[in-house]
Design a protein around this motif. Structure first.
Motif, PDB file in Angstrom:
ATOM      1  N   ASN A  31       0.916  -1.274   0.068  1.00 23.82           N
ATOM      2  CA  ASN A  31      -0.218  -0.181  -0.260  1.00 23.82           C
ATOM      3  C   ASN A  31       0.697   1.290   0.064  1.00 23.82           C
ATOM      4  N   LYS A  32       1.733   1.314  -0.902  1.00 29.05           N
ATOM      5  CA  LYS A  32       2.748   2.253  -1.005  1.00 29.05           C
ATOM      6  C   LYS A  32       2.258   3.867  -1.020  1.00 29.05           C
ATOM      7  N   ASP A  33       1.071   4.223  -1.763  1.00 25.96           N
ATOM      8  CA  ASP A  33       0.597   5.394  -1.866  1.00 25.96           C
ATOM      9  C   ASP A  33       0.326   5.765  -0.056  1.00 25.96           C
ATOM     10  N   ASP A  34      -0.582   4.732   0.306  1.00 29.99           N
ATOM     11  CA  ASP A  34      -1.163   5.312   1.649  1.00 29.99           C
ATOM     12  C   ASP A  34      -0.027   5.428   2.415  1.00 29.99           C
ATOM     13  N   ALA A  35       1.121   4.542   2.412  1.00 29.33           N
ATOM     14  CA  ALA A  35       2.229   4.670   3.389  1.00 29.33           C
ATOM     15  C   ALA A  35       3.153   5.856   3.274  1.00 29.33           C
ATOM     16  N   VAL A  36       3.187   6.379   1.942  1.00 24.63           N
ATOM     17  CA  VAL A  36       3.646   7.665   1.801  1.00 24.63           C
ATOM     18  C   VAL A  36       2.996   8.788   2.449  1.00 24.63           C
ATOM     19  N   ALA A  37       1.597   8.644   2.554  1.00 25.36           N
ATOM     20  CA  ALA A  37       0.836   9.697   2.975  1.00 25.36           C
ATOM     21  C   ALA A  37       0.881   9.490   4.583  1.00 25.36           C
ATOM     22  N   PHE A  38       1.155   8.436   5.256  1.00 20.49           N
ATOM     23  CA  PHE A  38       1.347   8.256   6.537  1.00 20.49           C
ATOM     24  C   PHE A  38       2.725   9.067   6.899  1.00 20.49           C
ATOM     25  N   VAL A  39       3.775   8.724   6.155  1.00 21.63           N
ATOM     26  CA  VAL A  39       5.050   9.061   6.540  1.00 21.63           C
ATOM     27  C   VAL A  39       4.906  10.975   6.406  1.00 21.63           C
ATOM     28  N   ASP A  40       4.220  11.245   5.572  1.00 20.45           N
ATOM     29  CA  ASP A  40       3.868  12.754   5.258  1.00 20.45           C
ATOM     30  C   ASP A  40       3.088  13.422   6.615  1.00 20.45           C
ATOM     31  N   TYR A  41       2.369  12.590   6.900  1.00 19.40           N
ATOM     32  CA  TYR A  41       1.506  12.939   8.194  1.00 19.40           C
ATOM     33  C   TYR A  41       2.373  12.944   9.405  1.00 19.40           C
ATOM     34  N   LEU A  42       3.487  12.027   9.520  1.00 15.12           N
ATOM     35  CA  LEU A  42       4.217  11.924  10.630  1.00 15.12           C
ATOM     36  C   LEU A  42       5.274  13.419  10.558  1.00 15.12           C
ATOM     37  N   ALA A  43       5.163  13.909   9.549  1.00 18.88           N
ATOM     38  CA  ALA A  43       6.128  15.284   9.475  1.00 18.88           C
ATOM     39  C   ALA A  43       5.194  16.510   9.602  1.00 18.88           C
ATOM     40  N   SER A  44       4.064  16.322  10.030  1.00 22.83           N
ATOM     41  CA  SER A  44       3.133  17.267  10.008  1.00 22.83           C
ATOM     42  C   SER A  44       3.164  18.000  11.416  1.00 22.83           C
ATOM     43  N   GLU A  45       2.883  19.256  11.540  1.00 18.32           N
ATOM     44  CA  GLU A  45       2.899  19.898  12.807  1.00 18.32           C
ATOM     45  C   GLU A  45       2.234  19.200  14.065  1.00 18.32           C
ATOM     46  N   GLU A  46       1.058  18.621  13.558  1.00 19.27           N
ATOM     47  CA  GLU A  46       0.197  18.069  14.416  1.00 19.27           C
ATOM     48  C   GLU A  46       0.654  16.705  15.071  1.00 19.27           C
ATOM     49  N   ALA A  47       1.234  15.927  14.073  1.00 20.94           N
ATOM     50  CA  ALA A  47       1.591  14.741  14.367  1.00 20.94           C
ATOM     51  C   ALA A  47       3.026  14.922  15.268  1.00 20.94           C
ATOM     52  N   GLN A  48       3.888  15.799  14.577  1.00 21.19           N
ATOM     53  CA  GLN A  48       5.069  16.086  15.491  1.00 21.19           C
ATOM     54  C   GLN A  48       4.877  16.397  16.949  1.00 21.19           C
ATOM     55  N   ARG A  49       4.012  17.165  17.107  1.00 21.28           N
ATOM     56  CA  ARG A  49       3.422  17.656  18.584  1.00 21.28           C
ATOM     57  C   ARG A  49       3.151  16.481  19.482  1.00 21.28           C
ATOM     58  N   ILE A  50       1.977  15.675  18.654  1.00 23.46           N
ATOM     59  CA  ILE A  50       1.450  14.719  19.497  1.00 23.46           C
ATOM     60  C   ILE A  50       2.195  13.629  19.776  1.00 23.46           C
ATOM     61  N   TYR A  51       3.115  13.125  18.887  1.00 23.62           N
ATOM     62  CA  TYR A  51       3.787  11.995  19.040  1.00 23.62           C
ATOM     63  C   TYR A  51       4.943  12.301  19.893  1.00 23.62           C
ATOM     64  N   ALA A  52       5.621  13.553  19.679  1.00 19.96           N
ATOM     65  CA  ALA A  52       6.694  13.987  20.525  1.00 19.96           C
ATOM     66  C   ALA A  52       6.340  13.948  22.192  1.00 19.96           C
ATOM     67  N   ALA A  53       5.247  14.707  22.434  1.00 20.04           N
ATOM     68  CA  ALA A  53       4.588  14.611  23.718  1.00 20.04           C
ATOM     69  C   ALA A  53       4.401  12.973  24.438  1.00 20.04           C
ATOM     70  N   GLU A  54       3.896  12.404  23.419  1.00 26.56           N
ATOM     71  CA  GLU A  54       3.424  10.947  23.998  1.00 26.56           C
ATOM     72  C   GLU A  54       4.573  10.234  24.493  1.00 26.56           C
ATOM     73  N   VAL A  55       5.711  10.347  23.704  1.00 27.88           N
ATOM     74  CA  VAL A  55       7.112   9.450  24.052  1.00 27.88           C
ATOM     75  C   VAL A  55       8.045  10.409  24.802  1.00 27.88           C
ATOM     76  N   ASN A  56       7.517  11.636  25.139  1.00 26.52           N
ATOM     77  CA  ASN A  56       8.533  12.680  25.966  1.00 26.52           C
ATOM     78  C   ASN A  56       9.941  12.709  24.952  1.00 26.52           C
ATOM     79  N   GLU A  57       9.880  13.041  23.835  1.00 25.90           N
ATOM     80  CA  GLU A  57      10.992  13.301  23.169  1.00 25.90           C
ATOM     81  C   GLU A  57      10.855  14.687  22.451  1.00 25.90           C
ATOM     82  N   TYR A  58      11.702  15.172  21.494  1.00 23.60           N
ATOM     83  CA  TYR A  58      11.733  16.191  20.773  1.00 23.60           C
ATOM     84  C   TYR A  58      11.139  16.228  19.533  1.00 23.60           C
TER      85      TYR A  58
END
Length: 333
Positions: free
Chosen positions: A260-287
Motif C-alpha cells: 500500500n505504497k501510496d497510503d504509506a507515503v501519506a502516513f510518513v507525510d502525516y508524521l512530518a506534520s505539525e500536528e503529528a510532530q507535537r502529538i507523537y513527541a509529547a506521547e513519548v517524551n521526546e523532541y
C-alpha cells in the motif's frame, strides 16, 4: 510546507474505504496509538499495527515479497541503518518530509526519516553533584569521577550510538582512551537499562549516569519510580570541539515491498506534520524532529538542549568500529 502537507493529505480523503497502512513497530502500541488515530481521522486511511520487539528485519527478510508490511517504526538510527543495509526498505522522496525534517535527521538516500529525537544526557545526583560540574562527554573519563558513574552495557545500541559520535568527533584512538577512562570510573559493572542507573543514583551506588532524556518522563509517570527521578537533575553535556548534545532518533521507513505504497507515503507525510510532530513527541517524551515545533512543557522543563548537528548517517557509519572498541577494552567485563 504546511500548505503542501494539507494538499497532500486532502488528496487521500477520497480514497476507498479499504485504504490501509500496515505497520511493523518497535514502539509499544499505546505509544503510537494517538498518531494512528490522528492519521485515520485526517485521511480516512485505516492502520494495522504489529508490535515486533525483536527480529523485525529478519521477519521482513523471511516474508520477502509476500510481506504485508508497508511501514517500519523504530527507535535508534542503528536499527534504521540495519534495515537499510538488509535491503528491506525503499527510498522515499517527499517534499513534505524534506521541508519539515532537517537533512541531518534523514538518510541521504531517502531510506529512512527521523520523526522525533532524544538526547543522550547525564543524570546527576542533586545531592552529590553540583550544577555545571560536568559539561562534556569527554569529562566522563576524568579520574575525578572514579567509582561514581553508572551506565548500561557498552554493546547496547544507545551506548554504541554515543561511542560512534565520539569517533566521528575525536577519532578512533582518542575514543579508545575515553572508553578506558570511562570504564575505570564505573561504580559497578554495566547492567540494566537507563532507569536502573538512575535508581542506582537514588540508592547511593553512584553519582551520575548516562541515559536518554525520555526516561525522565517515563520515571515521572510511574509512581514506583518518581522518587528516583526526583533524586536527579538532567545535564546536557556537549562535545569538546564545540558541538552540541548527542541526539538519536525514533524513525520511520517505507518497506521494500510495501503493498500500500501510496497510503504509506501519506502516513510518513502525516508524521512530518505539525500536528503529528507535537502529538507523537509529547506521547513519548521526546523532541519533535521539526525544529519549528516546540517540545512539550514537561520536556522543556528539564532544561534547554542544543543538539549536535552532525549528520546521523555519518555517526551511524562508525557503529562497527564502536562495537570493536567496546569489545577490545572489555567495557562490560
Amino acid at each position: 510546507m504546511r500548505s503542501v502537507l494539507i494538499a497532500t493529505l486532502a488528496a487521500t480523503t477520497a480514497l476507498p474505504a479499504l485504504a490501509e497502512v500496515n505497520i511493523y513497530s518497535y514502539r509499544q502500541p499505546e505509544l503510537i496509538q494517538p498518531i494512528l488515530d490522528g492519521f485515520t481521522a485526517e485521511t480516512g486511511i485505516e492502520t494495522n499495527t504489529a508490535y515486533v520487539d525483536k527480529g523485525l528485519v529478519e521477519r521482513l527478510q523471511a516474508e520477502g515479497t509476500r510481506s504485508p508490511a508497508d511501514i517500519i517504526l523504530t527507535t535508534d538510527v542503528s536499527r534504521l541503518e540495519e534495515a537499510k543495509a538488509a535491503g528491506v526498505t525503499q527510498a522515499l522522496d517527499s517534499d513534505v518530509v524534506n521541508e519539515a525534517i532537517p537533512a541531518r535527521l534523514r538518510d541521504p538516500e531517502g531510506q529512512w526519516v527521523g520523526v522525533t529525537t532524544r538526547g543522550r544526557i547525564v543524570y546527576a545526583s542533586k545531592e552529590r553533584v553540583a550544577e555545571g560540574e560536568i559539561t562534556t562527554y569527554e569529562d566522563l573519563a576524568d579520574p575525578k569521577w572514579e567509582g561514581r558513574i553508572c551506565t548500561r552495557s557498552g554493546t547496547h545500541p544507545y551506548t554504541l550510538g554515543l561511542v560512534s559520535a565520539l569517533i566521528e568527533h575525536n577519532g578512533v584512538e582518542e575514543t579508545r582512551t575515553w572508553l578506558e577512562g570511562l570504564k575505570s570510573n564505573l561504580a559497578k559493572q554495566p547492567e540494566g537499562n537507563d532507569r536502573a542507573q538512575v535508581r542506582s543514583i537514588w540508592a547511593g551506588e553512584c553519582d551520575i549516569s548516562i541515559g536518554n532524556t525520555y526516561y525522565m518522563g517515563a520515571m515521572l509517570s510511574d509512581p514506583e519510580q518518581t522518587e528516583w527521578a526526583n533524586a536527579v537533575r538532567v545535564e546536557f553535556p556537549t562535545f569538546e570541539d564545540g558541538s552540541g548534545t548527542h541526539v538519536n532518533v525514533s524513525g520511520v521507513a517505507l518497506t521494500a515491498n510495501a503493498p500500500n505504497k501510496d497510503d504509506a507515503v501519506a502516513f510518513v507525510d502525516y508524521l512530518a506534520s505539525e500536528e503529528a510532530q507535537r502529538i507523537y513527541a509529547a506521547e513519548v517524551n521526546e523532541y519533535p524532529a521539526d525544529p519549528d515545533v516546540p517540545a512539550s512543557d514537561l520536556v522543556q522543563s528539564w532544561g534547554e538542549i542544543t543538539p549536535d548537528e552532525t549528520d546521523l548517517a555519518a555517526i551511524a557509519s562508525h557503529r562497527a568500529e564502536a562495537l570493536r572498541l567496546v569489545e577490545e577494552v572489555n567495557f562490560d567485563g
